[in-house]
Design a protein around this motif. Sequence first.
Motif, PDB file in Angstrom:
ATOM      1  N   TYR A 117      21.837  44.337  26.569  1.00 22.82           N
ATOM      2  CA  TYR A 117      22.762  45.203  27.297  1.00 22.82           C
ATOM      3  C   TYR A 117      22.117  45.770  28.554  1.00 22.82           C
ATOM      4  CZ  TYR A 117      20.642  49.605  25.676  1.00 22.82           C
ATOM      5  OH  TYR A 117      19.796  50.655  25.453  1.00 22.82           O
ATOM      6  N   LEU A 118      20.803  46.035  28.528  1.00 27.37           N
ATOM      7  CA  LEU A 118      20.114  46.511  29.733  1.00 27.37           C
ATOM      8  C   LEU A 118      20.025  45.403  30.777  1.00 27.37           C
ATOM      9  CD1 LEU A 118      17.166  48.746  28.474  1.00 27.37           C
ATOM     10  CD2 LEU A 118      19.307  49.463  29.552  1.00 27.37           C
ATOM     11  N   VAL A 119      19.761  44.200  30.324  1.00 30.26           N
ATOM     12  CA  VAL A 119      19.721  43.060  31.241  1.00 30.26           C
ATOM     13  C   VAL A 119      21.096  42.900  31.893  1.00 30.26           C
ATOM     14  CG1 VAL A 119      19.398  40.558  31.433  1.00 30.26           C
ATOM     15  CG2 VAL A 119      17.912  41.897  29.920  1.00 30.26           C
TER      16      VAL A 119
ATOM     17  N   GLN B  25      24.688  43.255  36.477  1.00 27.86           N
ATOM     18  CA  GLN B  25      26.000  43.678  36.988  1.00 27.86           C
ATOM     19  C   GLN B  25      25.859  44.535  38.236  1.00 27.86           C
ATOM     20  OE1 GLN B  25      27.999  45.711  33.797  1.00 27.86           O
ATOM     21  NE2 GLN B  25      28.107  43.880  32.528  1.00 27.86           N
ATOM     22  N   HIS B  26      24.767  45.259  38.327  1.00 30.98           N
ATOM     23  CA  HIS B  26      24.525  46.130  39.471  1.00 30.98           C
ATOM     24  C   HIS B  26      23.680  45.446  40.556  1.00 30.98           C
ATOM     25  CE1 HIS B  26      26.059  49.123  36.695  1.00 30.98           C
ATOM     26  NE2 HIS B  26      26.283  49.869  37.771  1.00 30.98           N
TER      27      HIS B  26
ATOM     28  N   GLN C 197      12.206  44.976  39.247  1.00 29.65           N
ATOM     29  CA  GLN C 197      11.415  45.815  40.149  1.00 29.65           C
ATOM     30  C   GLN C 197      12.260  46.950  40.724  1.00 29.65           C
ATOM     31  OE1 GLN C 197       7.884  45.319  40.899  1.00 29.65           O
ATOM     32  NE2 GLN C 197       8.343  47.456  41.322  1.00 29.65           N
ATOM     33  N   ASP C 198      13.523  46.668  41.075  1.00 29.84           N
ATOM     34  CA  ASP C 198      14.419  47.711  41.587  1.00 29.84           C
ATOM     35  C   ASP C 198      14.578  48.838  40.572  1.00 29.84           C
ATOM     36  OD1 ASP C 198      14.952  46.252  43.951  1.00 29.84           O
ATOM     37  OD2 ASP C 198      16.697  45.263  43.033  1.00 29.84           O
ATOM     38  N   VAL C 199      14.844  48.453  39.317  1.00 29.57           N
ATOM     39  CA  VAL C 199      15.043  49.449  38.261  1.00 29.57           C
ATOM     40  C   VAL C 199      13.755  50.234  38.036  1.00 29.57           C
ATOM     41  CG1 VAL C 199      15.596  49.813  35.821  1.00 29.57           C
ATOM     42  CG2 VAL C 199      16.882  48.130  37.160  1.00 29.57           C
TER      43      VAL C 199
ATOM     44  N   LEU D 217      21.684  55.797  36.385  1.00 28.87           N
ATOM     45  CA  LEU D 217      21.475  54.621  37.225  1.00 28.87           C
ATOM     46  C   LEU D 217      22.659  53.663  37.165  1.00 28.87           C
ATOM     47  CD1 LEU D 217      19.577  52.896  39.022  1.00 28.87           C
ATOM     48  CD2 LEU D 217      18.623  51.962  36.905  1.00 28.87           C
ATOM     49  N   TYR D 218      23.188  53.442  35.961  1.00 29.65           N
ATOM     50  CA  TYR D 218      24.248  52.457  35.778  1.00 29.65           C
ATOM     51  C   TYR D 218      25.648  53.054  35.726  1.00 29.65           C
ATOM     52  CZ  TYR D 218      20.398  49.271  34.787  1.00 29.65           C
ATOM     53  OH  TYR D 218      19.259  48.513  34.863  1.00 29.65           O
TER      54      TYR D 218
END
Length: 79
Positions: free
Chosen positions: A4-6, A11-12, A17-19, A53-54
């Motif tokens: 789900y995190l992937v 999706q975003h 690296q961004d996260v 974040l999401y």
Amino acid sequence: MRQYLVDLRLQHGLSQQDVANRLGISRQYYQMIESGERQKHLALSLASSFAVLYGVSVMDIERNEMKLAKMEAQSNSET
């Protein structure tokens, strides 16, 4: 694996690296969170950071964590 995190990350349109940069952690540590090697029980502060974040609720993160824990428990009981 925290798929789900992937999925949320993709999706975003974010890379690991961004996260990691947004959370103030290394990419390697974030990768281990996604893979389930670290934060086996996701800390509330981290869950809150993912929620912000999401753009999802902490409860959404918690539901996914509960599903993951249930799947792992079933997998462990089968072995």
